[in-house]
Design an enzyme around this catalytic site. Structure first.
Site, PDB file in Angstrom:
ATOM      1  N   ASP A 218       0.804  -1.268  -0.018  1.00 40.91           N
ATOM      2  CA  ASP A 218       0.009  -0.048  -0.025  1.00 40.91           C
ATOM      3  C   ASP A 218       0.861   1.273   0.081  1.00 40.91           C
ATOM      4  OD1 ASP A 218      -2.313   2.087   0.695  1.00 40.91           O
ATOM      5  OD2 ASP A 218      -3.595   0.322   1.040  1.00 40.91           O
ATOM      6  N   HIS A 241       2.038   1.986  -3.142  1.00 42.00           N
ATOM      7  CA  HIS A 241       1.221   3.055  -3.762  1.00 42.00           C
ATOM      8  C   HIS A 241       1.899   4.589  -3.743  1.00 42.00           C
ATOM      9  CE1 HIS A 241      -2.588   0.072  -3.417  1.00 42.00           C
ATOM     10  NE2 HIS A 241      -1.695  -0.415  -4.006  1.00 42.00           N
TER      11      HIS A 241
END
Ligand code: NAG
Ligand code: NAG
Length: 399
Positions: A218, A241
């Site tokens: 993430d 991310h």
């Protein structure tokens, strides 16, 4: 001459007395002396708590020492208010979370709350998150999972040289804190692991993150509501991310994000480079004074992105707010992108998808060179006031 003659004598003294004095140093609490077992199997939480209680109750600076070895710690909760504000965790060992994810709950595994003047030096946290990730991937009903290390409502914190592996959820969380230095931290979890953000900062002021090396499933670093005066410098991210401000604006009443600088970052093989993300619904939140400088992206899907239409599955947006599309209440202003270069994994290198009711203002691109398949990447702008300077891109970004 005198100095040289003294040296051998000093080394002899050092050799003779070091082991003894380390063990017996006043105010050093060795978790093994207090019953911790470096076997990776015996729950040593009690020994850690005892060491903390002793260090916290000491009238002067104190050290908790974790010797090499693997220590199973089911859950640890270190609370202020201590009698001194100089406690160091010197960690040569690894703390291992229980592999059964139902054990460490309540959102955190190693929690410090209400502490002042704590240094965490070295050590490894092994969150053993894979069983929970598998549960989540199988779509069953699984717990949210625990963040590996949380500092909550704490001041004057220094985390250096820590390695955090495979957290069930976020690896390091700084929440409600002031004056925090995070230096030389390494975070590693697979690119497919859900919600394993590297470092999350929220409702905190004066946080500095230096020399971080983060690969996760993430956000590399995520910046939540109420973050002020944050400096991020010399970080390497990927997979994951990217560096993300948001999600913001999930609540109507929410503190803003102000004065964030990201300087010298390398982001590789990630979903985003530098992102600002807000829910597409009413909120009084804001983002202002943000500076992204000297960022190199390699094979990143959205190198520069502002996404103000976040509303996954068009659910969780109470009332009708989401049907009024592009209507985020979050005001984004004064964001500069300076010297951002590298390769985009998609045609659109710069995407500003702002709010119709609160258009982005004061976005400055200065020295942005992004390519997609050896051609300048495209720009996409909606409700965005952009000033461009030396930008190599097409569409709305032509200067
Ligand atoms: C902005 O944050 C930095 C830390 O990154 C701090 O040194 C500076 O004083 C802050 N600026 C303002 C105006 O508060
Ligand atoms: C809303 O945003 C989307 C992109 O997210 C865009 O395609 C659409 O045209 C926008 N709608 C309005 C009414 O501005």
């Amino acid at each position: 001459m005198v100095k040289q003659a003294m040296l051998p004598l000093l080394s002899v003294l050092f050799i003779c007395f070091t082991p003894k004095s380390l063990a017996g140093t006043p105010n050093t609490y060795n978790v093994v002396d207090l019953g911790a077992r470096p076997d990776g199997r015996t729950d040593s939480a009690k020994a850690f708590t005892s060491a903390w209680t002793a260090a916290c109750g000491s009238d002067s600076a104190a050290t908790v020492y974790v010797p090499p070895g693997r220590y199973l710690v089911q859950k640890a909760d270190f609370a202020g208010k201590c009698r001194n504000s100089a406690i160091t965790f010197r960690m040569d060992g690894t703390l291992v979370a229980p592999s059964d994810y139902r054990v460490a709950n309540a959102g955190s595994w190693i929690l410090f709350h209400g502490v002042d003047g704590v240094t965490l030096s070295g050590g490894t946290l092994d969150g053993q998150g894979s069983a929970l990730w598998d549960c989540k991937a199988a779509g069953g009903s699984c717990p949210v999972g625990a963040a590996s290390l949380v500092f909550d409502n704490s001041n004057n914190i220094n985390i250096n040289g820590l390695i955090s592996l495979n957290s069930q959820r976020f690896h390091v969380v700084i929440h409600g804190c002031q004056n925090v230095m995070v230096q030389g931290v390494t975070v590693s979890a697979p690119g497919s692991s859900p919600n394993t953000d590297g470092i999350h900062v929220q409702r905190s002021s004066g946080v500095t993150i230096l020399d971080a090396h983060i690969g996760t499933g993430d956000d590399c670093i995520s910046i939540g509501p109420g973050t002020n005066n944050l400096l991020i410098e010399d970080v390497i991210c990927g997979p994951g991310h990217g560096i993300s401000i948001g999600s913001l604006g999930s609540n109507q009443q929410e503190p803003g994000v102000q004065n964030v600088t990201v300087k010298t970052a390398v982001i590789r093989g990630a979903m985003n480079g530098v992102r600002i993300k807000t829910w597409g619904k009413p909120s009084n939140a804001f983002v202002k004074d943000v500076h992204f400088q000297h960022v190199t992206v390699t094979d990143v899907q959205n190198p520069i992105i502002i996404d103000q239409n976040y509303c996954p599955g068009n659910r969780n947006c109470p009332g009708q707010a989401c049907f009024l599309t592009n209507n985020s209440g979050v005001k984004i202003s004064d964001v500069t992108y300076q010297d951002i270069h590298g390769t985009s994994a998609t045609e659109v290198g710069v995407k500003f998808d702002c709010s119709r009711s609160n258009p982005c203002s004061g976005l400055i691109l200065d020295g942005v060179k992004l390519t997609y398949m050896n051609k300048p990447a495209e720009g996409y702008c909606l409700y965005a006031g952009v000033q461009v300077e030396d930008v190599q891109a097409t569409n709305c970004l032509q200067s």
